[in-house]
Every structure is written in structure tokens, then in C-alpha cells.
Design an enzyme around this catalytic site. Sequence first.
Site, PDB file in Angstrom:
ATOM      1  N   ASP A 105      35.123  47.574  46.638  1.00 60.85           N
ATOM      2  CA  ASP A 105      33.754  47.252  47.053  1.00 60.85           C
ATOM      3  C   ASP A 105      33.704  47.064  48.565  1.00 60.85           C
ATOM      4  O   ASP A 105      34.710  46.722  49.182  1.00 60.85           O
ATOM      5  CB  ASP A 105      33.281  45.932  46.425  1.00 60.85           C
ATOM      6  CG  ASP A 105      33.293  45.982  44.919  1.00 60.85           C
ATOM      7  OD1 ASP A 105      33.175  47.082  44.365  1.00 60.85           O
ATOM      8  OD2 ASP A 105      33.432  44.896  44.317  1.00 60.85           O
TER       9      ASP A 105
HETATM   10  N1  URA Z   1      37.230  44.416  41.366  1.00 56.30           N
HETATM   11  C1  URA Z   1      36.068  44.163  42.020  1.00 56.30           C
HETATM   12  O1  URA Z   1      35.226  43.448  41.519  1.00 56.30           O
HETATM   13  N2  URA Z   1      35.891  44.725  43.223  1.00 56.30           N
HETATM   14  C2  URA Z   1      36.799  45.507  43.837  1.00 56.30           C
HETATM   15  O2  URA Z   1      36.578  45.965  44.943  1.00 56.30           O
HETATM   16  C3  URA Z   1      37.993  45.746  43.149  1.00 56.30           C
HETATM   17  C4  URA Z   1      38.182  45.194  41.906  1.00 56.30           C
END
Ligand code: URA
Length: 242
Positions: A105
Site C-alpha cells: 500500500d
Molecule cells: N497488508 C496490508 O494491509 N498492506 C500492505 O501493504 C501489505 C500487506
Amino acid sequence: MPEGERLQKALAAAGLGSRRRCEAMIESGRVSVNGRTAALGDRVDVSRDRVCVDGVPVELEVTKRYYLLNKPAGYITTVKDTRGRATVMDLIHEEGRLFPVGRLDRDTRGLLLITNDGYLSHMLMHPSHGVEKTYVVRARGRLSARGLSRLRGGIPLEEGTTAEAKVKVLGQDAEGCLLEMTIHEGRKRQVRRMCAAVGLEVVDLVRTRFGPLDLKGVEEGSYRPLGEGEVRKLRDLGGGGP
Ligand code: URA
């Protein structure tokens, strides 16, 4: 002299395993050349022919490159953003086509692989290989014993229940908790959604491990090339090639 390179040699050079192993893949009908099932003895023009293993295209010609990036928050995981936002590729100063393996993310930090090896990338992301990813999670809220056991055992999400996860509580106080979570799936915003389901709001998320790799020695915002041994270990995760 027949034209082109022997198919098993081209596949081995592309990193799909030993020549013997590649011959076995051809013999078992898993390899196609330009849409037709290949046979032992076939030759290919590595710059033109389209070769697939189990239907997945294999890049035969290009020198494969692999980098480990320590991603800072604020960068999106894509090659190009239509809205002009900063992407992880803005941090990579290398020539040629490269792309991230999977995604983190925008606000997640930590270990992200960057490569031009579409085949390995596909293998590493495929749920059947269950590559372990470890995250350190700082969250607001109190994690109960029941919440911890739910995180470990599986959390029902819209698209189905999560697989078992390894979860360690590294610290907990009135403000919140610090967890280390190891999962082997790669669903969208998985850690954040799992935490939300047990009443925790993630305020910082860092991926510290991806399979055999960790962040040691790589400052946030920088990257390094993988060594040959590291690439070999990644290939082994996908069964040493297809
Ligand atoms: N889980 C999440 O919620 N976000 C990420 O970026 C990676 C794993």
C-alpha cells in the site's frame, strides 16, 4: 546446422532450472512455442519466438535483474501512475523496463522486490507457492487473547477466511500494540483488514521479510541488487522453476 537455440538451453538460461529439468518440462507437454506444444529437439529464436511454460510467458532474451527496495511511505506500487503521484519506480535509477513484484500500500514501508523477470514475479505472487511475508505492525487499540487467536487462526474477510498466520506480540501498552505478523497470502490490504477485524487500527506497517530476504543494510528509500544466491533461493520457492 539447424537455426536457433535448443529450447531446453534457452529455458535453462532464462533461469527455469537445469537443462535436464527443462527437458523434463518439455517432455511433459508444459512448454509451448508460439502457441503450439513444444517437443524435445525444438529450437527457438530467443528474440522472436513466444515461449510459455504452463501458459505463462517466459522472457528468454533479456538479462534478468533483481533489486531489493526499502520502500518509504508515500509511494504507490505501480510502474506509472496516471494521476502523476510518486511511484516506487521513482526511487529506482536503472535503465530498462523494470516492475515491482506484487504490491505494498502507499503508506506501507519496507521490502519490495523490483525486477524484469516476469516469470519469477508470477511464481512468487502465485498463492500456490505461499511465500512467507513478515510485517511489523504498530496499531492503535487493545489486542485481546481472543483477538490474537483469531489473527492466528483465520479472519473471515469478504473474499474468504485468511489462512493461518504467525503472530507475535512484541509489545502492548495503553496506546496500542506492536505485532510481528507472518502471512503467506497476498490479499489486498490484508494485514490492515485482519487487524481491523480484531479492533486494531494500523498506524504503521513495515514489511521486514519476503521469503528468504530481509531489509538488513538497506536504508529506507534505497535499494540494492540481489546476489546470485538470493535469486536462486527465490527460484527455489517456486519449486526451482516451474
Ligand atoms: N497488508 C496490508 O494491509 N498492506 C500492505 O501493504 C501489505 C500487506
